[in-house]
Enzyme design. Sequence first.
Site, PDB file in Angstrom:
ATOM      1  N   LEU A 272       2.979  -3.523  14.561  1.00  0.00           N
ATOM      2  CA  LEU A 272       3.349  -3.229  15.973  1.00  0.00           C
ATOM      3  C   LEU A 272       2.382  -3.253  17.272  1.00  0.00           C
ATOM      4  CD1 LEU A 272       6.186  -1.901  17.169  1.00  0.00           C
ATOM      5  CD2 LEU A 272       4.135   0.403  17.164  1.00  0.00           C
TER       6      LEU A 272
ATOM      7  N   HIS B   6      -1.331   1.163  -4.452  1.00  0.00           N
ATOM      8  CA  HIS B   6      -2.129   2.748  -4.233  1.00  0.00           C
ATOM      9  C   HIS B   6      -0.445   3.781  -4.963  1.00  0.00           C
ATOM     10  CE1 HIS B   6      -3.424   1.524   0.293  1.00  0.00           C
ATOM     11  NE2 HIS B   6      -5.041   0.956  -1.187  1.00  0.00           N
TER      12      HIS B   6
ATOM     13  N   CYS C 160       3.611  18.660 -19.835  1.00  0.00           N
ATOM     14  CA  CYS C 160       3.551  16.925 -19.764  1.00  0.00           C
ATOM     15  C   CYS C 160       4.721  17.127 -20.785  1.00  0.00           C
ATOM     16  CB  CYS C 160       2.878  16.115 -20.307  1.00  0.00           C
ATOM     17  SG  CYS C 160       2.382  14.515 -21.027  1.00  0.00           S
TER      18      CYS C 160
ATOM     19  N   GLY D 215       2.429  -4.283   8.875  1.00  0.00           N
ATOM     20  CA  GLY D 215       2.797  -2.682   8.633  1.00  0.00           C
ATOM     21  C   GLY D 215       1.609  -2.271   8.220  1.00  0.00           C
ATOM     22  N   THR D 216       0.313  -2.639   8.343  1.00  0.00           N
ATOM     23  CA  THR D 216      -0.903  -1.999   8.109  1.00  0.00           C
ATOM     24  C   THR D 216      -1.781  -2.194   8.904  1.00  0.00           C
ATOM     25  OG1 THR D 216      -2.489  -2.598   6.492  1.00  0.00           O
ATOM     26  CG2 THR D 216      -1.581  -4.423   7.003  1.00  0.00           C
TER      27      THR D 216
ATOM     28  N   CYS E 235      -0.002  12.094 -16.178  1.00  0.00           N
ATOM     29  CA  CYS E 235      -0.842  13.308 -17.290  1.00  0.00           C
ATOM     30  C   CYS E 235      -2.408  12.953 -17.581  1.00  0.00           C
ATOM     31  CB  CYS E 235       0.015  13.176 -19.073  1.00  0.00           C
ATOM     32  SG  CYS E 235      -0.883  14.754 -19.384  1.00  0.00           S
TER      33      CYS E 235
ATOM     34  N   GLN F  15       1.309  -1.139  -0.097  1.00  0.00           N
ATOM     35  CA  GLN F  15      -0.263   0.077   0.061  1.00  0.00           C
ATOM     36  C   GLN F  15       0.847   1.993   0.116  1.00  0.00           C
ATOM     37  OE1 GLN F  15      -3.621  -0.726   2.948  1.00  0.00           O
ATOM     38  NE2 GLN F  15      -1.846  -1.489   3.754  1.00  0.00           N
TER      39      GLN F  15
ATOM     40  N   ALA G  71       8.012  -3.918  12.816  1.00  0.00           N
ATOM     41  CA  ALA G  71       8.920  -4.936  11.878  1.00  0.00           C
ATOM     42  C   ALA G  71      10.304  -4.988  12.003  1.00  0.00           C
ATOM     43  CB  ALA G  71       8.544  -4.147  10.960  1.00  0.00           C
TER      44      ALA G  71
ATOM     45  N   ASP H  29       6.772   4.450  -1.246  1.00  0.00           N
ATOM     46  CA  ASP H  29       7.766   4.625  -1.232  1.00  0.00           C
ATOM     47  C   ASP H  29       8.762   3.637  -1.593  1.00  0.00           C
ATOM     48  OD1 ASP H  29       7.756   3.342   2.067  1.00  0.00           O
ATOM     49  OD2 ASP H  29       8.417   2.492   0.533  1.00  0.00           O
TER      50      ASP H  29
HETATM   51  C1  BV8 Z   1     -11.415   2.518  -3.743  1.00  0.00           C
HETATM   52  C2  BV8 Z   1      -3.303   7.806  -0.689  1.00  0.00           C
HETATM   53  C3  BV8 Z   1     -13.718   1.560  -5.598  1.00  0.00           C
HETATM   54  C4  BV8 Z   1      -1.124   7.157  -1.145  1.00  0.00           C
HETATM   55  C5  BV8 Z   1      -4.083   6.362  -0.009  1.00  0.00           C
HETATM   56  C6  BV8 Z   1     -16.713   0.944   4.129  1.00  0.00           C
HETATM   57  C7  BV8 Z   1     -15.477   0.348   3.416  1.00  0.00           C
HETATM   58  C8  BV8 Z   1     -15.237  -0.230   2.409  1.00  0.00           C
HETATM   59  C9  BV8 Z   1     -14.529   0.890   1.556  1.00  0.00           C
HETATM   60  C10 BV8 Z   1     -14.917   1.674   2.068  1.00  0.00           C
HETATM   61  C11 BV8 Z   1     -15.541   2.631   3.078  1.00  0.00           C
HETATM   62  N1  BV8 Z   1     -16.008   4.272   2.866  1.00  0.00           N
HETATM   63  C12 BV8 Z   1     -15.146   3.810   1.953  1.00  0.00           C
HETATM   64  C13 BV8 Z   1     -14.416   3.110   0.692  1.00  0.00           C
HETATM   65  C14 BV8 Z   1     -13.186   3.037  -0.201  1.00  0.00           C
HETATM   66  C15 BV8 Z   1     -11.742   3.319   0.455  1.00  0.00           C
HETATM   67  C16 BV8 Z   1     -11.682   3.197   2.125  1.00  0.00           C
HETATM   68  O1  BV8 Z   1     -11.336   2.501   2.118  1.00  0.00           O
HETATM   69  N2  BV8 Z   1     -11.317   4.172   3.154  1.00  0.00           N
HETATM   70  C17 BV8 Z   1     -11.345   4.012   4.322  1.00  0.00           C
HETATM   71  C18 BV8 Z   1     -11.116   5.215   5.924  1.00  0.00           C
HETATM   72  C19 BV8 Z   1     -12.921   3.009   5.010  1.00  0.00           C
HETATM   73  N3  BV8 Z   1     -11.000   3.438  -0.732  1.00  0.00           N
HETATM   74  C20 BV8 Z   1     -10.510   3.952  -1.312  1.00  0.00           C
HETATM   75  O2  BV8 Z   1     -11.229   4.720  -1.801  1.00  0.00           O
HETATM   76  C21 BV8 Z   1      -9.832   2.881  -2.408  1.00  0.00           C
HETATM   77  N4  BV8 Z   1     -10.387   2.875  -3.581  1.00  0.00           N
HETATM   78  O3  BV8 Z   1     -12.246   1.012  -3.267  1.00  0.00           O
HETATM   79  O4  BV8 Z   1     -12.146   2.445  -5.035  1.00  0.00           O
HETATM   80  C22 BV8 Z   1     -13.517   1.822  -7.134  1.00  0.00           C
HETATM   81  C23 BV8 Z   1     -14.509   0.979  -7.385  1.00  0.00           C
HETATM   82  C24 BV8 Z   1     -14.731   0.640  -8.866  1.00  0.00           C
HETATM   83  C25 BV8 Z   1     -14.037   2.393  -9.427  1.00  0.00           C
HETATM   84  C26 BV8 Z   1     -13.220   3.114  -8.764  1.00  0.00           C
HETATM   85  C27 BV8 Z   1     -12.999   3.115  -7.047  1.00  0.00           C
HETATM   86  C28 BV8 Z   1      -8.820   3.715  -2.243  1.00  0.00           C
HETATM   87  C29 BV8 Z   1      -8.321   3.348  -1.392  1.00  0.00           C
HETATM   88  C30 BV8 Z   1      -6.078   3.979  -1.574  1.00  0.00           C
HETATM   89  C31 BV8 Z   1      -6.402   5.608  -0.507  1.00  0.00           C
HETATM   90  N5  BV8 Z   1      -5.193   6.336  -1.010  1.00  0.00           N
HETATM   91  N6  BV8 Z   1      -3.636   6.637   0.430  1.00  0.00           N
HETATM   92  C32 BV8 Z   1      -0.767   7.830  -0.612  1.00  0.00           C
HETATM   93  O5  BV8 Z   1      -0.426   9.368  -0.062  1.00  0.00           O
HETATM   94  O6  BV8 Z   1      -0.048   7.344   0.150  1.00  0.00           O
HETATM   95  S1  BV8 Z   1      -4.239   5.793   1.224  1.00  0.00           S
HETATM   96  C33 BV8 Z   1      -3.200   5.715   3.063  1.00  0.00           C
HETATM   97  O7  BV8 Z   1      -4.473   4.651   3.520  1.00  0.00           O
HETATM   98  C34 BV8 Z   1      -2.391   4.747   2.512  1.00  0.00           C
HETATM   99  O8  BV8 Z   1      -2.358   4.921   0.647  1.00  0.00           O
HETATM  100  C35 BV8 Z   1      -1.833   3.607   3.524  1.00  0.00           C
HETATM  101  O9  BV8 Z   1      -0.651   2.431   1.882  1.00  0.00           O
HETATM  102  C36 BV8 Z   1      -3.060   2.954   3.373  1.00  0.00           C
HETATM  103  C37 BV8 Z   1      -3.356   2.519   4.377  1.00  0.00           C
HETATM  104  O10 BV8 Z   1      -2.812   3.280   5.603  1.00  0.00           O
HETATM  105  P1  BV8 Z   1      -1.641   1.664   6.956  1.00  0.00           P
HETATM  106  O11 BV8 Z   1      -0.456   1.546   5.326  1.00  0.00           O
HETATM  107  O12 BV8 Z   1      -1.826   0.834   7.191  1.00  0.00           O
HETATM  108  O13 BV8 Z   1      -0.384   3.055   7.996  1.00  0.00           O
HETATM  109  P2  BV8 Z   1      -1.472   3.298   9.127  1.00  0.00           P
HETATM  110  O14 BV8 Z   1      -0.523   4.512   9.304  1.00  0.00           O
HETATM  111  O15 BV8 Z   1      -3.062   3.210   8.395  1.00  0.00           O
HETATM  112  O16 BV8 Z   1      -1.288   2.027   9.627  1.00  0.00           O
HETATM  113  C38 BV8 Z   1      -0.265   1.621  10.169  1.00  0.00           C
HETATM  114  C39 BV8 Z   1       0.479   0.312  10.582  1.00  0.00           C
HETATM  115  O17 BV8 Z   1       1.322   0.238  11.204  1.00  0.00           O
HETATM  116  C40 BV8 Z   1      -1.017   0.315  12.528  1.00  0.00           C
HETATM  117  O18 BV8 Z   1      -1.181  -0.725  12.189  1.00  0.00           O
HETATM  118  C41 BV8 Z   1       0.802   0.444  13.132  1.00  0.00           C
HETATM  119  O19 BV8 Z   1       0.872  -0.174  14.189  1.00  0.00           O
HETATM  120  C42 BV8 Z   1       2.173  -0.420  12.286  1.00  0.00           C
HETATM  121  N7  BV8 Z   1       3.064   0.345  12.926  1.00  0.00           N
HETATM  122  C43 BV8 Z   1       3.617   1.409  13.216  1.00  0.00           C
HETATM  123  N8  BV8 Z   1       5.039   1.694  13.544  1.00  0.00           N
HETATM  124  C44 BV8 Z   1       5.737  -0.087  13.086  1.00  0.00           C
HETATM  125  C45 BV8 Z   1       4.171  -1.093  13.335  1.00  0.00           C
HETATM  126  N9  BV8 Z   1       4.770  -2.194  12.688  1.00  0.00           N
HETATM  127  C46 BV8 Z   1       5.618  -2.500  11.824  1.00  0.00           C
HETATM  128  N10 BV8 Z   1       6.618  -2.395  12.682  1.00  0.00           N
HETATM  129  C47 BV8 Z   1       6.935  -0.593  12.845  1.00  0.00           C
HETATM  130  N11 BV8 Z   1       7.793  -0.138  14.180  1.00  0.00           N
END
Ligand code: BV8
Length: 236
Positions: free
Chosen positions: A210, A115, A142, A182-183, A123, A97, A227, A100
């Site tokens: 974590l 993602h 572009c 890590g998600t 473009c 996801q 991780a 980077d």
């Molecule tokens: C889509 C942009 C359909 C890039 C991102 C209700 C139900 C189901 C779905 C939905 C819903 N309402 C809305 C939706 C859809 C929506 C969604 O899921 N919303 C959520 C908020 C409910 N999803 C979408 O819109 C997706 N598209 O569904 O399209 C469609 C179908 C047909 C036609 C057209 C469309 C698109 C989703 C992508 C969005 N873009 N980012 C960027 O800027 O980076 S999402 C964003 O969150 C990031 O990309 C990231 O990758 C993603 C997930 O986050 P995580 O990676 O999990 O990071 P987070 O901080 O949350 O967690 C980190 C974890 O690491 C923690 O658990 C922590 O404990 C742990 N951690 C911390 N330190 C460590 C560690 N682990 C190990 N070691 C450590 N040291």
Amino acid sequence: MINSKDRAGGIVVLTGAGISKESGLDTFRCSEGIWSRVNLEDVATPEGFRRNPDLVHQFYNDRRRGLLDAAIEPNAAHLALARLELEWPDEVFIVTQNIDDLHERAGSRSVLHMHGELRRIRCEACESEFAWDADLSVDDACPHCKRTRFLRPHVVWFGEMPIGMEQIYDALDRCALFVSIGTSGNVYPAAGFVSHVRMYTRARTVELNLEPSTGATLFAEATYGPATEVVPVFVQ
Ligand code: BV8
């Protein structure tokens, strides 16, 4: 630990921002995470980009510059996954996801950025896609069709279709081991992969994080910790 049975069908590894945290990149939903500093609606949606493209370009320019900082390196977790792929060629598939490039810089080759990628732009007029390490602004033309105001980060925003979904579900349907690293399990469709694997395969499901993610109870196995500690142990 990984065993020989895991090889029958392949290993799918889903990674999120947590795997890059110890390399110095921010997560999204931890305290002090990215979404605590900026409103997701403003910078990670097509509507936000239409409303204020300069704000969105600045958000991704800052993160791109951060990623290109010499101090940002792949960590032991990225390197452990790259070693696993070397040991088991063609049997490890990383679906990240993250936008980077730390998996690639660690040596992983079979990586799909569902993602998108911070170091690429595209473009919206001619659909060309480019590697891009400089800051991006609305006035940039572009390189292919020369039009301005149509370039955007090659990143999947909320409401947009993630990349490679058919390839991902094919791999999930065949895998013998699904590992999530890590998600937080908050963003779909990635957060639904473990349920898909449980429903349609007999694969092992493992969470390495974590702390327990939103979907923790869906995994048959889990190890919690940083991780860089838990991933090398699991893949050895
Ligand atoms: C889509 C942009 C359909 C890039 C991102 C209700 C139900 C189901 C779905 C939905 C819903 N309402 C809305 C939706 C859809 C929506 C969604 O899921 N919303 C959520 C908020 C409910 N999803 C979408 O819109 C997706 N598209 O569904 O399209 C469609 C179908 C047909 C036609 C057209 C469309 C698109 C989703 C992508 C969005 N873009 N980012 C960027 O800027 O980076 S999402 C964003 O969150 C990031 O990309 C990231 O990758 C993603 C997930 O986050 P995580 O990676 O999990 O990071 P987070 O901080 O949350 O967690 C980190 C974890 O690491 C923690 O658990 C922590 O404990 C742990 N951690 C911390 N330190 C460590 C560690 N682990 C190990 N070691 C450590 N040291």
